[in-house]
Structures are given as C-alpha cells and as structure tokens.
Design an enzyme around this catalytic site. Sequence first.
Site, mmCIF file in Angstrom:
data_model
loop_
_atom_site.group_PDB
_atom_site.id
_atom_site.type_symbol
_atom_site.label_atom_id
_atom_site.label_comp_id
_atom_site.label_asym_id
_atom_site.label_seq_id
_atom_site.Cartn_x
_atom_site.Cartn_y
_atom_site.Cartn_z
ATOM 1 C CE1 TYR A 1 -4.370 -0.941 -0.363
ATOM 2 C CE2 TYR A 1 -3.441 -2.892 0.676
ATOM 3 C CZ TYR A 1 -4.453 -2.284 -0.042
ATOM 4 O OH TYR A 1 -5.545 -3.006 -0.457
ATOM 5 C CD GLN B 1 -15.816 -0.497 -9.297
ATOM 6 O OE1 GLN B 1 -15.689 -1.701 -9.109
ATOM 7 N NE2 GLN B 1 -16.044 0.003 -10.496
ATOM 8 C CG ASN B 2 -10.491 4.238 -9.675
ATOM 9 O OD1 ASN B 2 -10.693 3.025 -9.785
ATOM 10 N ND2 ASN B 2 -10.428 5.043 -10.703
ATOM 11 C CG ASP C 1 -6.886 7.106 -8.126
ATOM 12 O OD1 ASP C 1 -7.718 8.023 -8.130
ATOM 13 O OD2 ASP C 1 -6.794 6.282 -9.072
ATOM 14 C CG HIS D 1 -14.090 -0.606 -3.807
ATOM 15 N ND1 HIS D 1 -13.790 -1.142 -5.042
ATOM 16 C CD2 HIS D 1 -15.293 -1.139 -3.462
ATOM 17 C CE1 HIS D 1 -14.768 -1.955 -5.424
ATOM 18 N NE2 HIS D 1 -15.695 -1.965 -4.486
ATOM 19 C CB CYS E 1 -7.898 1.979 14.570
ATOM 20 S SG CYS E 1 -7.583 0.723 15.825
ATOM 21 C CB CYS F 1 -11.090 1.855 18.157
ATOM 22 S SG CYS F 1 -9.752 3.020 17.819
ATOM 23 N N GLY G 1 -14.211 2.329 -17.513
ATOM 24 C CA GLY G 1 -12.966 1.686 -17.079
ATOM 25 C C GLY G 1 -13.100 0.750 -15.898
ATOM 26 N N PRO H 1 -12.328 -0.380 -23.440
ATOM 27 C CG PRO H 1 -10.000 -0.121 -23.427
ATOM 28 C CD PRO H 1 -11.215 0.039 -22.575
HETATM 29 P P1 OAD Z 1 -10.180 -3.727 -13.222
HETATM 30 O O1 OAD Z 1 -8.708 -3.757 -13.284
HETATM 31 O O2 OAD Z 1 -10.905 -4.978 -12.871
HETATM 32 O O3 OAD Z 1 -10.771 -3.226 -14.595
HETATM 33 C C1 OAD Z 1 -10.216 -2.176 -15.325
HETATM 34 C C2 OAD Z 1 -10.975 -2.047 -16.609
HETATM 35 O O4 OAD Z 1 -10.519 -0.893 -17.274
HETATM 36 C C3 OAD Z 1 -10.825 -3.211 -17.589
HETATM 37 O O5 OAD Z 1 -12.097 -3.601 -18.054
HETATM 38 C C4 OAD Z 1 -9.998 -2.619 -18.725
HETATM 39 O O6 OAD Z 1 -10.372 -3.172 -19.965
HETATM 40 C C5 OAD Z 1 -10.419 -1.161 -18.649
HETATM 41 N N1 OAD Z 1 -9.537 -0.152 -19.252
HETATM 42 C C6 OAD Z 1 -9.975 0.981 -19.783
HETATM 43 N N2 OAD Z 1 -8.978 1.731 -20.242
HETATM 44 C C7 OAD Z 1 -7.858 1.074 -19.978
HETATM 45 C C8 OAD Z 1 -6.495 1.372 -20.208
HETATM 46 N N3 OAD Z 1 -6.106 2.496 -20.788
HETATM 47 N N4 OAD Z 1 -5.600 0.466 -19.774
HETATM 48 C C9 OAD Z 1 -6.000 -0.671 -19.168
HETATM 49 N N5 OAD Z 1 -7.297 -0.970 -18.936
HETATM 50 C C10 OAD Z 1 -8.220 -0.125 -19.338
HETATM 51 O O7 OAD Z 1 -10.554 -2.542 -12.224
HETATM 52 P P2 OAD Z 1 -11.941 -2.281 -11.478
HETATM 53 O O8 OAD Z 1 -13.090 -2.717 -12.295
HETATM 54 O O9 OAD Z 1 -11.886 -0.885 -11.015
HETATM 55 O O10 OAD Z 1 -11.214 -3.634 -5.359
HETATM 56 O O11 OAD Z 1 -11.800 -3.255 -10.241
HETATM 57 C C11 OAD Z 1 -12.782 -3.235 -9.281
HETATM 58 C C12 OAD Z 1 -12.181 -3.559 -7.957
HETATM 59 O O12 OAD Z 1 -11.473 -4.788 -8.016
HETATM 60 C C13 OAD Z 1 -11.145 -2.568 -7.461
HETATM 61 O O13 OAD Z 1 -11.710 -1.457 -6.831
HETATM 62 C C14 OAD Z 1 -10.362 -3.393 -6.489
HETATM 63 C C15 OAD Z 1 -10.188 -4.598 -7.354
HETATM 64 O O14 OAD Z 1 -9.840 -5.774 -6.729
HETATM 65 C C16 OAD Z 1 -10.715 -4.003 -4.196
HETATM 66 O O15 OAD Z 1 -9.517 -4.078 -3.999
HETATM 67 C C17 OAD Z 1 -11.766 -4.299 -3.176
#
Ligand code: OAD
Length: 247
Positions: A52, A86-87, A89, A106, A114, A117, A184, A211
């Site tokens: 992290y 879900q990001n 950042d 998320h 903590c 607590c 995305g 994409p």
């Molecule tokens: P993913 O990594 O699962 O999905 C990212 C998506 O972005 C994919 O469908 C890619 O095709 C797309 N994408 C779009 N533009 C892109 C580019 N320029 N380069 C690469 N990929 C591109 O991410 P999330 O759907 O956000 O949660 O994942 C959801 C959750 O799963 C996250 O918040 C995290 C993860 O495990 C936890 O950790 C609880």
Amino acid sequence: MRVLVITGAGVSAESGIPTFRGKDGYWRNLDPAKLATPEAFAKNPNLVWEWYRERRQRIRNAQPNTAHQAIAKLAQHAHEFLLVTQNVDDLHTRADSPKEKMVQIHGDIFVTRCSRCDFSRDEPEQEYEQEQERRDANLPRCPRCGALMRPGVVWFGEQLDSRKIDIVEDYLARGDVDLTFVVGTTALFGYIVDWATRARGQNGELVEVNPDETPLSRFATKLVREPPAIALPRLINEILRFVRHST
Ligand code: OAD
C-alpha cells in the site's frame, strides 16, 4: 439532466496507475488473497503495508488525466450529478471533481485507520507518513487503542460502508437518471451492475466506455470501445454542446 458516473481502475490507467485485471494489472501477477484481505493483514501486515505504501507513492507521483478532467467538467455542468468511483486514488479530486458529489465506494488509500476502533487519520503527505513510520518502527499503531493501523480501503470479504451505499441509493431514489456513464471497470461486482442498470431504468442512456467487453455491456445503450482518456473528453464535450443548444 441527472447524471451518474461510475468509474474503475481503467480511468486512472492513462495516469500510470496499474489496473487490477486489465493489461499488466495487479491481479495478473499478484495474489489478492495475500494483499487485500483481512486475513492477509493478520498474517503479514508488513507485506500488506509495503504494497500500500508503494501504491500511495505511485499515486502521489501521478497526475489526473483527460478522463478525470472531463468527468469534473460534466459534474460542474450537470443539473444533478453523482460520481461513484471504485478507485482509492485521489485523481478525481485533484482534477476538481466536487467532493460532495463523489463517493469512493472502496475507500481512500490515503486514509489510515485503526483495525479495531474507529480512529482514522488522513495521510496525503509523504513526509508525514515517513515520520509516522519512524516513530512506529514501521508498523503504525493506533494512538487511541494501540491496535495496528491499516489502510482505509475495502478488502475482499469486507462490507461496503453503509453510509456510502445510502448516498448512492438516495441518489437513485430521488428520480430517473438521464445519463449513466460506466467507465474503465470490469464491473465484476454485483452492486456496480445493479446501480448502473437501475439508474438507466426504462428511458435513460447507459454508456459504457471500455476497450473490452464486460458483464454490463449487454445493458448499455451505447458502447464506446476506447480508453477513457481518449473517449471521454470528446463524448462529454458533445453532450455539453447538445445541452447548451437545447436550453
Ligand atoms: P479492473 O482492473 O478490474 O478493470 C479495469 C478495466 O478498465 C478493464 O475492463 C480494462 O479493460 C479497462 N480499461 C480501460 N482503459 C484502460 C487502459 N487504458 N488500460 C488498461 N485498462 C483499461 O478494475 P476495477 O473494475 O476498477 O477492489 O476493479 C474493481 C475492484 O477490483 C477494485 O476497486 C479493487 C479490485 O480488486 C478491491 O480491492 C476491493
């Protein structure tokens, strides 16, 4: 115009932040069970913190891209707006998306909280974090109860924050959403598909910008198979031009 935007890791990819399941994504090489679960943290908190802290540093060095900026612009012009990301950042915030119209479902990687607590603190600055690390001999402990501190994110197997769910549910309950963007994300979590399809309802537009195909694609009214940083500025400018002409 009521707008809902749901984003995932793909929106920050163009800023140099790896996705999870996309090309070169974290989960292609790393095991989530060893890094992003309460069990992993209990077993090896050093390893989890190391990952992290590395991610925090990468995000601090990154800049918002044109997709974050376009979403912020849409937020400023839409009659009603909610961004569900879900990001973990802070690139949406640094692109000036209004905080009061955003939910980080998320969690926030720059929050340290903590593990026992409800104490938490923000750690946006690297210097502050390094100082804490020195003082805490690497693993931060809660100044209130002494338990280990952990990143303020949601891990696999954990519940979402119910106050954040309420914000999304209230927004959906207040009326029809005219335009929903899903950008995305692989949309693997049921609540993402549920919110997007309910927002679309009978008459709304549901635009997927990705994409690749996802479980949400078949519900979309428009599919844009391009990276968000390329597609979103164009799409959002078109929408804003259309809205200006029709009012
Ligand atoms: P993913 O990594 O699962 O999905 C990212 C998506 O972005 C994919 O469908 C890619 O095709 C797309 N994408 C779009 N533009 C892109 C580019 N320029 N380069 C690469 N990929 C591109 O991410 P999330 O759907 O956000 O949660 O994942 C959801 C959750 O799963 C996250 O918040 C995290 C993860 O495990 C936890 O950790 C609880």
